[in-house]
Design a protein around this motif. Sequence first.
Motif, PDB file in Angstrom:
ATOM      1  N   ASP A  53       0.834  -1.209   0.000  1.00 58.28           N
ATOM      2  CA  ASP A  53       0.000   0.000   0.000  1.00 58.28           C
ATOM      3  C   ASP A  53       0.864   1.252   0.000  1.00 58.28           C
ATOM      4  O   ASP A  53       0.555   2.232  -0.677  1.00 58.28           O
ATOM      5  N   GLU A 127      -7.938   4.749  -0.640  1.00 59.90           N
ATOM      6  CA  GLU A 127      -7.686   3.443  -0.039  1.00 59.90           C
ATOM      7  C   GLU A 127      -8.654   3.203   1.106  1.00 59.90           C
ATOM      8  O   GLU A 127      -8.971   4.114   1.867  1.00 59.90           O
ATOM      9  N   CYS A 129      -8.767   1.757   4.414  1.00 54.32           N
ATOM     10  CA  CYS A 129      -7.946   1.265   5.505  1.00 54.32           C
ATOM     11  C   CYS A 129      -8.310   2.040   6.761  1.00 54.32           C
ATOM     12  O   CYS A 129      -9.030   3.030   6.701  1.00 54.32           O
ATOM     13  N   ASP A 133      -4.608  -0.589  10.439  1.00 52.21           N
ATOM     14  CA  ASP A 133      -3.858  -0.990   9.236  1.00 52.21           C
ATOM     15  C   ASP A 133      -2.590  -0.146   9.094  1.00 52.21           C
ATOM     16  O   ASP A 133      -1.523  -0.662   8.775  1.00 52.21           O
TER      17      ASP A 133
END
Length: 159
Positions: A53, A127, A129, A133
């Motif tokens: 990521d 994203e 998350c 995370d």
Amino acid sequence: MATTKSPPPSSTTSSSPQDLRKIFSTFDVNSDGKISSLELRSILESLGTATTDSELALMMTEMDSKSDGFVDFHEFAEFYNRTDGKGFGGVEDEVRELKEAFDVYDKDKNGKISPKELLAVLKGLGEKCDLKDCKRMIGEVDVDGDGQVNFEEFKKMMA
């Protein structure tokens, strides 16, 4: 039914606008005129490139000069022409660019990326998350154990 696109043509020292448009359309899977982080991840994975990521966010940051979370054709062409055949130039250029990328995440400019700062950037890129995370991602590269990423840790992560 989705169509399968072939991988981008191999790099050449000079690409015509038509060649760049073909390469761009390979990444622009849904043909909406812009590349999202999900499309970039999808094409990289289809080419056999595993991307974290953080790496994906950095790639998007490097290309997304408008900071709108997407890469349009002009941003893509600018990035492609800047890096085609020679990467990011010499070591000094690489360090400068890494520092610029680091600074995007280091919102409070204290020299460290906190989980909250990482979360803000990743959410800005679309994203999905949460803070947990981000703490996990930081924990993977946090050598000194302070719960944040300093520039040296960031450079090692990107190497």
